[in-house]
Design a protein around this motif. Structure first.
Motif, PDB file in Angstrom:
ATOM      1  N   ALA A   1      31.466  38.398  37.766  1.00  0.00           N
ATOM      2  CA  ALA A   1      31.587  37.557  36.578  1.00  0.00           C
ATOM      3  C   ALA A   1      32.442  36.353  36.937  1.00  0.00           C
ATOM      4  O   ALA A   1      33.242  36.407  37.873  1.00  0.00           O
ATOM      5  N   ASP A   2      32.301  35.297  36.203  1.00  0.00           N
ATOM      6  CA  ASP A   2      32.981  34.039  36.533  1.00  0.00           C
ATOM      7  C   ASP A   2      34.409  34.050  36.000  1.00  0.00           C
ATOM      8  O   ASP A   2      34.751  33.344  35.055  1.00  0.00           O
ATOM      9  N   THR A   3      35.232  34.889  36.604  1.00  0.00           N
ATOM     10  CA  THR A   3      36.657  34.931  36.288  1.00  0.00           C
ATOM     11  C   THR A   3      37.431  34.846  37.604  1.00  0.00           C
ATOM     12  O   THR A   3      36.914  35.211  38.661  1.00  0.00           O
TER      13      THR A   3
ATOM     14  N   ALA B   1      35.859  43.632  32.223  1.00  0.00           N
ATOM     15  CA  ALA B   1      35.398  43.724  30.832  1.00  0.00           C
ATOM     16  C   ALA B   1      34.001  43.137  30.657  1.00  0.00           C
ATOM     17  O   ALA B   1      33.245  43.574  29.777  1.00  0.00           O
ATOM     18  N   GLN B   2      33.648  42.156  31.497  1.00  0.00           N
ATOM     19  CA  GLN B   2      32.307  41.581  31.420  1.00  0.00           C
ATOM     20  C   GLN B   2      31.278  42.411  32.200  1.00  0.00           C
ATOM     21  O   GLN B   2      30.120  42.494  31.815  1.00  0.00           O
ATOM     22  N   VAL B   3      31.706  43.007  33.300  1.00  0.00           N
ATOM     23  CA  VAL B   3      30.776  43.753  34.151  1.00  0.00           C
ATOM     24  C   VAL B   3      30.506  45.154  33.601  1.00  0.00           C
ATOM     25  O   VAL B   3      29.375  45.658  33.685  1.00  0.00           O
ATOM     26  N   LEU B   4      31.514  45.788  33.059  1.00  0.00           N
ATOM     27  CA  LEU B   4      31.381  47.177  32.620  1.00  0.00           C
ATOM     28  C   LEU B   4      30.202  47.420  31.679  1.00  0.00           C
ATOM     29  O   LEU B   4      29.457  48.393  31.869  1.00  0.00           O
TER      30      LEU B   4
ATOM     31  N   VAL C   1      33.066  51.290  36.209  1.00  0.00           N
ATOM     32  CA  VAL C   1      33.426  50.181  37.101  1.00  0.00           C
ATOM     33  C   VAL C   1      34.933  49.973  37.075  1.00  0.00           C
ATOM     34  O   VAL C   1      35.559  50.101  36.019  1.00  0.00           O
ATOM     35  N   LEU C   2      35.506  49.658  38.228  1.00  0.00           N
ATOM     36  CA  LEU C   2      36.925  49.305  38.272  1.00  0.00           C
ATOM     37  C   LEU C   2      37.164  48.200  39.286  1.00  0.00           C
ATOM     38  O   LEU C   2      36.385  48.028  40.231  1.00  0.00           O
TER      39      LEU C   2
ATOM     40  N   ALA D   1      39.084  39.904  39.704  1.00  0.00           N
ATOM     41  CA  ALA D   1      38.229  41.053  39.392  1.00  0.00           C
ATOM     42  C   ALA D   1      38.793  41.847  38.226  1.00  0.00           C
ATOM     43  O   ALA D   1      38.044  42.409  37.416  1.00  0.00           O
ATOM     44  N   PHE D   2      40.098  41.882  38.129  1.00  0.00           N
ATOM     45  CA  PHE D   2      40.733  42.649  37.057  1.00  0.00           C
ATOM     46  C   PHE D   2      40.448  42.029  35.689  1.00  0.00           C
ATOM     47  O   PHE D   2      40.360  42.729  34.689  1.00  0.00           O
TER      48      PHE D   2
END
Length: 232
Positions: free
Chosen positions: A103-105, A113-116, A159-160, A108-109
């Motif tokens: 995701a475009d953040t 919230a976008q990938v999960l 996912v983490l 990764a942390f």
């Protein structure tokens, strides 16, 4: 629960591996109308990806995703997503669906919230192809990371985000329970050094020290190890 399948060289391994995977995907499509394939990045699977990409299969009914990735967009050379798009999702396999772990953040942390939501609702995978590092990590479940216990937990989210101490880049990874939720688990290894790591993992029980043990010693999961000592 591990079965070691040894091959004379990578050519023989990839031919048999591709044959097995295609049979699994075809069965899934025939029985459920869709198939889900989880792959890993790196150099080891590239010839396998090339072979799979040219197979005559209903690829439009196949969804592909990665077991893990570095937190890089797909224009970066070290992105596993870039590799999969360039090598696997070509030719016939270009019709497959792909689910990105990026995701475009900046972190990764922040991106979890976008990938999960992309992963959390997926059904049981049909095949998961894992790799293994010299330290016994698999996916981005690194023994050196502060997140290792969270990624191995039975109630871990799908996912983490992970920050390894001994490898570059933040990572995003499927968790142990999400990876185990698959009809078929494979471990793809090439080289005598990887067999030595596998033997070490099989000989011990400390899972956080070598996370691949969570798969190899799982009481129910069956892991088919696809191994050759020789390139060729």
């Amino acid at each position: 629960m591990m079965q070691l399948n040894q091959f004379t060289d990578t050519g023989a391994l990839n031919a048999e591996f591709a044959k097995r995977l295609v049979a699994i995907l075809r069965q899934a499509i025939n029985e459920r109308g869709a198939a889900y394939l989880v792959v890993s990045g790196g150099k080891t699977p590239q010839a396998l990806f090339t072979a799979l990409s040219q197979v005559d299969l209903a690829w439009d009914k196949v969804t592909v995703l990665l077991a893990d990735d570095r937190w890089l967009d797909d224009t970066q050379n070290d992105s596993n997503e870039r590799l999969v798009k360039a090598v696997l999702l070509q030719h016939n396999a270009k019709a497959a669906k792909f689910i990105s772990l990026y995701a475009d953040t900046a972190s990764a942390f922040d991106g979890v919230a976008q990938v999960l939501p992309r992963i959390a609702g997926l059904p049981t995978f049909d095949a998961v192809i894992l790799g293994m590092g010299e330290d016994g990590h698999t996916a981005s479940l690194f023994p050196c990371s502060e997140q290792i216990q969270a990624g191995l937990a039975a109630d871990a989210p799908a996912v983490l985000a992970v920050q390894p101490e001994t490898a570059p880049y933040e990572r995003i990874s499927l968790s142990l329970p999400r990876l185990l939720n698959s009809r078929h688990l494979f471990l793809h290894l090439v080289g005598a050094n990887k067999l030595a790591v596998l033997n070490k993992a099989m000989a011990g029980q400390d899972v956080p020290a070598m996370p691949i043990r969570a798969f190899l010693h799982h009481p129910v999961a069956h892991v088919a190890v696809m191994y050759t000592e020789h390139q060729g």
